[in-house]
Scaffold this active site. Structure first.
Site, mmCIF file in Angstrom:
data_model
loop_
_atom_site.group_PDB
_atom_site.id
_atom_site.type_symbol
_atom_site.label_atom_id
_atom_site.label_comp_id
_atom_site.label_asym_id
_atom_site.label_seq_id
_atom_site.Cartn_x
_atom_site.Cartn_y
_atom_site.Cartn_z
ATOM 1 N N HIS A 1 -7.861 1.309 2.011
ATOM 2 C CA HIS A 1 -7.675 0.947 3.436
ATOM 3 C C HIS A 1 -8.427 1.916 4.362
ATOM 4 O O HIS A 1 -7.857 2.496 5.276
ATOM 5 C CB HIS A 1 -6.181 0.915 3.806
ATOM 6 C CG HIS A 1 -5.915 0.020 4.989
ATOM 7 N ND1 HIS A 1 -4.776 -0.713 5.128
ATOM 8 C CD2 HIS A 1 -6.665 -0.256 6.106
ATOM 9 C CE1 HIS A 1 -4.821 -1.400 6.260
ATOM 10 N NE2 HIS A 1 -5.958 -1.138 6.866
ATOM 11 N N GLU B 1 0.843 -1.189 0.000
ATOM 12 C CA GLU B 1 0.000 0.000 0.000
ATOM 13 C C GLU B 1 0.881 1.243 0.000
ATOM 14 O O GLU B 1 1.918 1.263 0.671
ATOM 15 C CB GLU B 1 -0.910 -0.006 1.240
ATOM 16 C CG GLU B 1 -1.892 -1.174 1.205
ATOM 17 C CD GLU B 1 -2.805 -1.258 2.431
ATOM 18 O OE1 GLU B 1 -2.735 -0.353 3.286
ATOM 19 O OE2 GLU B 1 -3.581 -2.218 2.510
HETATM 20 P P1 NAI Z 1 -9.695 -10.414 15.974
HETATM 21 O O1 NAI Z 1 -8.361 -10.814 16.487
HETATM 22 O O2 NAI Z 1 -10.748 -10.007 16.940
HETATM 23 O O3 NAI Z 1 -10.294 -11.644 15.093
HETATM 24 C C1 NAI Z 1 -9.537 -12.382 14.190
HETATM 25 C C2 NAI Z 1 -10.116 -13.797 14.176
HETATM 26 O O4 NAI Z 1 -9.472 -14.529 13.124
HETATM 27 C C3 NAI Z 1 -9.881 -14.552 15.469
HETATM 28 O O5 NAI Z 1 -11.097 -15.066 15.948
HETATM 29 C C4 NAI Z 1 -8.917 -15.671 15.066
HETATM 30 O O6 NAI Z 1 -9.077 -16.855 15.814
HETATM 31 C C5 NAI Z 1 -9.285 -15.863 13.598
HETATM 32 N N1 NAI Z 1 -8.263 -16.509 12.792
HETATM 33 C C6 NAI Z 1 -6.919 -16.382 12.871
HETATM 34 N N2 NAI Z 1 -6.309 -17.136 11.932
HETATM 35 C C7 NAI Z 1 -7.302 -17.760 11.251
HETATM 36 C C8 NAI Z 1 -7.320 -18.677 10.173
HETATM 37 N N3 NAI Z 1 -6.191 -19.121 9.602
HETATM 38 N N4 NAI Z 1 -8.527 -19.115 9.715
HETATM 39 C C9 NAI Z 1 -9.678 -18.700 10.306
HETATM 40 N N5 NAI Z 1 -9.720 -17.841 11.340
HETATM 41 C C10 NAI Z 1 -8.546 -17.370 11.802
HETATM 42 O O7 NAI Z 1 -9.442 -9.299 14.903
HETATM 43 P P2 NAI Z 1 -10.462 -8.187 14.389
HETATM 44 O O8 NAI Z 1 -10.370 -7.002 15.265
HETATM 45 O O9 NAI Z 1 -11.780 -8.810 14.130
HETATM 46 O O10 NAI Z 1 -9.762 -7.800 12.990
HETATM 47 C C11 NAI Z 1 -9.710 -8.715 11.913
HETATM 48 C C12 NAI Z 1 -8.831 -8.204 10.801
HETATM 49 O O11 NAI Z 1 -9.292 -6.955 10.324
HETATM 50 C C13 NAI Z 1 -7.377 -7.961 11.222
HETATM 51 O O12 NAI Z 1 -6.537 -8.425 10.204
HETATM 52 C C14 NAI Z 1 -7.261 -6.484 11.272
HETATM 53 O O13 NAI Z 1 -5.950 -6.072 11.012
HETATM 54 C C15 NAI Z 1 -8.190 -6.079 10.141
HETATM 55 N N6 NAI Z 1 -8.656 -4.693 10.250
HETATM 56 C C16 NAI Z 1 -8.758 -3.961 9.090
HETATM 57 C C17 NAI Z 1 -9.173 -2.654 9.120
HETATM 58 C C18 NAI Z 1 -9.323 -1.865 7.870
HETATM 59 O O14 NAI Z 1 -9.201 -0.640 7.908
HETATM 60 N N7 NAI Z 1 -9.617 -2.485 6.745
HETATM 61 C C19 NAI Z 1 -9.452 -1.967 10.394
HETATM 62 C C20 NAI Z 1 -9.410 -2.848 11.543
HETATM 63 C C21 NAI Z 1 -8.984 -4.154 11.453
#
Ligand code: NAI
Length: 403
Positions: free
Chosen positions: A285, A262
């Site tokens: 993003h 990015e």
């Molecule tokens: P979180 O940590 O609460 O949830 C992530 C989930 O993914 C967890 O339940 C975990 O067990 C699961 N997980 C991990 N590896 C996995 C796999 N191989 N297969 C299936 N499930 C798996 O995180 P949250 O807060 O829900 O954020 C999720 C994603 O969103 C992160 O990558 C974060 O960086 C991204 N994000 C993107 C934003 C954007 O601006 N587009 C803003 C905020 C977050």
């Protein structure tokens, strides 16, 4: 030495940060952008706490420069910009705000599910270009369709609730056992989810296991005409494979908010294999970028900094032994002592206090492998030599009286 602690907030942090810091007794100095190296050095020579976002780098040399810095607030989700290990070794806890933009990402995703199902962007662009094309072809309601959520954490589970409210059927796959919200149904494998879903939405972190999670093989497992949304991390999806699947007509649409590479600055050029493909929504993003999320992050991180300053609470710090402390009792003094985690330090501290005839009313200790954090609530005393004695112990990393 300043009378009042100074909070330096750089990179245009939302004004919501001010109230908690002012209430904790801080003076506030603000900078619209990220400071250059010289300016940053000068600020660290004066700042009691620094608030930054993603552009300001705090590496080892900066943290070890020996200024008054007591804590760092990352007014965002990520903390890669700060050398967390060095910060801990310098006795500096680092705070962030991991969940303040959860709802914003979930709402963007929901909007994209509907927009892709109605081919809204495509039709809008046609009309902007002066072409009227009213037809129901390939436009679908989302009611009754199946949303497959990969990664059922904060965002995934929030989206699950919103999508069910719209009348969608929700299935999910997560590597950890998760409580299903509403009527959502867990599936045992990613493959089962891909085969069952009309829309697949990814909400996993960037890890060794998730990089390249969706490639040509997985895309082929998706239903013909299905859609893929990636608002998680850029490296989770093989974009060349996704572009090929869209061009072939196997997938009918996609949305991507995150990319493997990015641009660093607004206005920089950007290329992606998805550019120019029809029914593809590209966003820079912005999943978590809303006024509400920025406001919530500002309050959340500023409150954490204020609590640490006033009471020594480090709960939710990303690099530090965690203590959640009550307010110090009236008439007592709270000493916050960070030291190397080696045997005998508490004994020496107790001896120093006993020799001065000072009573300890409460004591809290929390350690990780390298660092120990001790909080002592003691009688108020007039002799500054005791503090000097505690500070001069060879194991001491940092010591102060709670603000
Ligand atoms: P979180 O940590 O609460 O949830 C992530 C989930 O993914 C967890 O339940 C975990 O067990 C699961 N997980 C991990 N590896 C996995 C796999 N191989 N297969 C299936 N499930 C798996 O995180 P949250 O807060 O829900 O954020 C999720 C994603 O969103 C992160 O990558 C974060 O960086 C991204 N994000 C993107 C934003 C954007 O601006 N587009 C803003 C905020 C977050």
């Amino acid at each position: 030495m300043r009378e009042r602690p100074l909070a330096v907030l750089v990179e245009s942090i939302h004004a919501g940060a001010d109230a908690p810091l002012l209430e904790a007794g801080f003076d506030i100095e603000r900078l619209p952008g990220s400071p250059g190296p010289e300016e940053l050095g000068e600020l660290l020579g004066r700042a009691t706490v620094v608030g930054l976002r993603s552009k300001t780098q705090l590496g080892k040399a900066r943290l070890q420069s020996g200024g008054p810095l007591a804590a760092v607030g990352c007014f965002c989700i990520g903390t890669d910009q700060v050398d967390l290990v060095s910060a801990a070794r310098c006795g500096v806890p680092v705070f962030n705000s991991p969940f303040s933009n959860t709802r914003s990402v979930a709402e963007l995703t929901l909007a994209e599910i509907i927009a892709l199902s109605r081919r809204m962007l495509e039709k809008s662009m046609q009309l902007h270009a002066g072409r009227w094309d009213k037809s129901a072809r390939q436009s679908r309601e989302v009611r009754g369709r199946t949303l497959g959520i990969v990664g059922y954490g904060h965002i995934g589970s929030q989206l699950s609730v919103l999508a069910e409210d719209l009348g969608m059927r929700v299935v999910f796959f997560d590597i950890a056992r998760k409580l299903a919200m509403g009527n959502a149904q867990p599936l045992p494998t990613l493959e089962a989810l891909l085969k069952a879903s009309d829309v697949v939405s990814l909400h996993v972190p960037d890890t060794d296991r998730t990089r390249g999670l969706i490639g040509a093989r997985e895309l082929a497992q998706m239903r013909p005409g299905a859609m893929l949304i990636n608002n998680s991390r850029g490296r989770v999806v093989d974009l060349e494979a996704l572009a090929a699947s869209l061009r072939s007509g196997h997938l009918s649409g996609a949305a991507a908010d995150v990319f493997p590479e990015e641009p660093a600055e607004n206005g920089d050029g950007f290329r992606t294999p998805l550019a120019g493909l029809s029914n593809v929504i590209l966003t820079p993003h912005i999943g978590g970028s809303t006024e509400e999320a920025q406001g919530a992050i500002a309050v959340d991180v500023a409150e954490k900094l204020a609590r640490y300053w006033r009471h020594g609470t480090t709960a939710t710090a990303v690099n530090f032994p965690q203590v959640d402390l009550p307010q110090v009792r009236e008439g007592l003094l709270r000493i916050l002592h960070v030291h190397r985690n080696v045997p005998g330090v508490l004994g020496t501290m107790h001896t120093l206090l006993a020799k001065s005839g000072i009573n300890i009313h409460a004591e809290f200790l929390q350690s990780d492998q390298e660092t120990s954090f001790v909080i002592l609530d003691v009688d108020r005393f007039g002799d500054a030599r005791l503090l000097d004695g505690l500070r001069a112990m060879p194991e001491t990393i940092r010591m102060r009286v709670a603000g």
